[in-house]
Design a protein around this motif. Sequence first.
Motif, mmCIF file in Angstrom:
data_model
loop_
_atom_site.group_PDB
_atom_site.id
_atom_site.type_symbol
_atom_site.label_atom_id
_atom_site.label_comp_id
_atom_site.label_asym_id
_atom_site.label_seq_id
_atom_site.Cartn_x
_atom_site.Cartn_y
_atom_site.Cartn_z
ATOM 1 N N ALA A 149 9.190 -0.992 31.329
ATOM 2 C CA ALA A 149 8.947 -1.407 32.807
ATOM 3 C C ALA A 149 7.890 -0.216 33.548
ATOM 4 O O ALA A 149 7.303 -0.696 34.441
ATOM 5 C CB ALA A 149 10.308 -1.471 33.604
ATOM 6 N N PRO A 168 2.843 -1.419 34.285
ATOM 7 C CA PRO A 168 2.243 -1.277 35.625
ATOM 8 C C PRO A 168 1.559 0.031 35.728
ATOM 9 O O PRO A 168 0.808 0.016 36.428
ATOM 10 C CB PRO A 168 3.433 -1.455 36.451
ATOM 11 N N HIS A 203 2.609 0.810 41.189
ATOM 12 C CA HIS A 203 3.356 0.696 39.827
ATOM 13 C C HIS A 203 4.855 0.813 40.392
ATOM 14 O O HIS A 203 5.709 0.016 39.448
ATOM 15 C CB HIS A 203 3.201 1.737 38.760
ATOM 16 N N THR A 241 6.856 -0.616 42.733
ATOM 17 C CA THR A 241 7.418 -2.111 43.317
ATOM 18 C C THR A 241 7.425 -2.816 41.465
ATOM 19 O O THR A 241 8.689 -3.418 41.327
ATOM 20 C CB THR A 241 6.501 -2.974 43.971
ATOM 21 N N THR A 242 6.621 -2.884 40.619
ATOM 22 C CA THR A 242 6.798 -3.383 39.548
ATOM 23 C C THR A 242 7.690 -2.997 38.512
ATOM 24 O O THR A 242 8.293 -3.837 37.941
ATOM 25 C CB THR A 242 5.433 -3.809 38.894
ATOM 26 N N LEU A 250 11.026 -4.327 39.852
ATOM 27 C CA LEU A 250 10.791 -5.739 39.653
ATOM 28 C C LEU A 250 11.424 -6.148 38.077
ATOM 29 O O LEU A 250 12.196 -6.979 38.096
ATOM 30 C CB LEU A 250 9.735 -6.382 40.060
ATOM 31 N N ILE A 251 10.826 -5.425 37.265
ATOM 32 C CA ILE A 251 10.937 -5.977 35.879
ATOM 33 C C ILE A 251 12.575 -5.463 35.423
ATOM 34 O O ILE A 251 13.199 -6.073 35.090
ATOM 35 C CB ILE A 251 10.133 -5.075 35.038
ATOM 36 N N ILE A 263 10.796 -15.263 39.129
ATOM 37 C CA ILE A 263 10.193 -14.060 39.698
ATOM 38 C C ILE A 263 10.684 -14.006 41.214
ATOM 39 O O ILE A 263 11.117 -12.877 41.704
ATOM 40 C CB ILE A 263 8.698 -13.753 39.361
ATOM 41 N N ALA A 271 1.915 -7.562 41.241
ATOM 42 C CA ALA A 271 3.136 -7.326 40.937
ATOM 43 C C ALA A 271 3.869 -8.553 40.396
ATOM 44 O O ALA A 271 4.775 -8.495 39.333
ATOM 45 C CB ALA A 271 4.049 -6.684 41.901
ATOM 46 N N ARG A 272 3.662 -9.872 41.012
ATOM 47 C CA ARG A 272 4.007 -10.907 40.511
ATOM 48 C C ARG A 272 3.849 -11.215 39.096
ATOM 49 O O ARG A 272 4.624 -11.736 38.079
ATOM 50 C CB ARG A 272 3.684 -12.186 41.433
ATOM 51 N N GLU A 284 2.433 -9.234 36.905
ATOM 52 C CA GLU A 284 2.828 -8.585 35.866
ATOM 53 C C GLU A 284 4.272 -8.676 35.558
ATOM 54 O O GLU A 284 5.003 -8.585 34.282
ATOM 55 C CB GLU A 284 2.917 -6.750 36.445
ATOM 56 N N GLY A 285 5.117 -8.848 36.503
ATOM 57 C CA GLY A 285 6.535 -9.268 36.244
ATOM 58 C C GLY A 285 6.809 -10.477 35.224
ATOM 59 O O GLY A 285 7.710 -10.609 34.393
#
Length: 399
Positions: free
Chosen positions: A137, A141, A235, A237-238, A241-242, A270, A350-351, A353-354
């Motif tokens: 995770a 990112p 990075h 946020t992602t 998120l993951i 997501i 971010a979306r 990458e998630g």
Amino acid sequence: MSANESLKNALFTEEFTQNPYPVYEKLRQSEPILNLKFPDGRYGWLITRYDEAVAALKEGRFIKDITKAYGAEHTSVFSTNMLFADPPDHKRLRGLVQKGFTPQRIADMRSHIQDIADTLLHEASAKDTMNLIDEYAFKLPIIVISEILGVPTEDQDKFRVWSNSIIGASNRETSEEVVQHMHEFIAYLKDWFAKVRENPGDDMISQLVMAEDQGDRLSEQELYGVVTLMIIAGHETTVNLIGNGVLALLEYPEQRKLLQEQPELIHGAIEEMLRYNGPVEFSTSRWAAEDMEFHGVQMKKGDLVVVSLNSANRDAGPFEHPDLFNITREKSQHLAFGKGIHLCLGAPLARLEGEIAINTLLRRYPHFELQAGVDELRWRPGMIVRGVEEIPLALHPES
């Protein structure tokens, strides 16, 4: 002790950090705009209900630049960026960065991000366990944003230490270690910018530095602020998120099974992960630009205003059964990336990458299990990011 005093005392405790949602529910019902003392010692207003949250995030009388609210200097060398700017400076700074996050440029990155995810999970196949946060995770990112910015591969781990210190400094008294990290970061950036001026590339940092050198729109202070925001926001946020998304799938195995059987549901999944337990718990600070009434509350010029994004996203008004995780939920206007002119610029990245990170994990290791009780996981303290420090997984690659 009154009910609201009891709720105030429950805020920002260790128990609250582990699970803030029961407290948020009571606040939304009893006092959705609450006056209180924040962990850093400042007094201000905490907004927890969706309608008031949306209004606050879009309210032009709430300003982001503390120098306008108090006539003071910026509290950090890293604060001069679009996140802490008001129009017209905000539009100017955002415009510089926006060029690197066009829809086409992000779409063109899909195959490369997929390669990064595949490589990281292949490296994990040499053993049966993985710390999802540190080994996946975080790495995915930070590799992506570093390549966009031009950060050398060998320096990427340093940026994790520095970004954690900068985030932590917003929540607590600044320690000697944090100050040292900030000095190291500034020294690194100065050296980096000097090298870029001598030998610019086609990365975003080169574009920003050369724009400054050509007498365009960036001051030296703004350059520090913009670069820092991109590194941290690009990075953090992602990562969460993951992490939070995988935890939600572990909490709701029937939703995990559905996503494994129908990976095309990842887009809605997501969005639900962002709503259900978002990676950014609170908005950054705003201040009342004048004496004003806001949704029945009298505020004075200079009052601090903070929105709980995660509380608003659990409001039963706009979200049916808000405490349930449902990847087939109808499209919702969650606030995980904010609202208004400060809507997160990197949200599409971010979306993407998630989506890639989670679907690839489910495909590569369909039987992974959590190697700890959910209540044993330690959530990171603070008032910006919401995420756990570690997620130990048993991968079961041969199952």
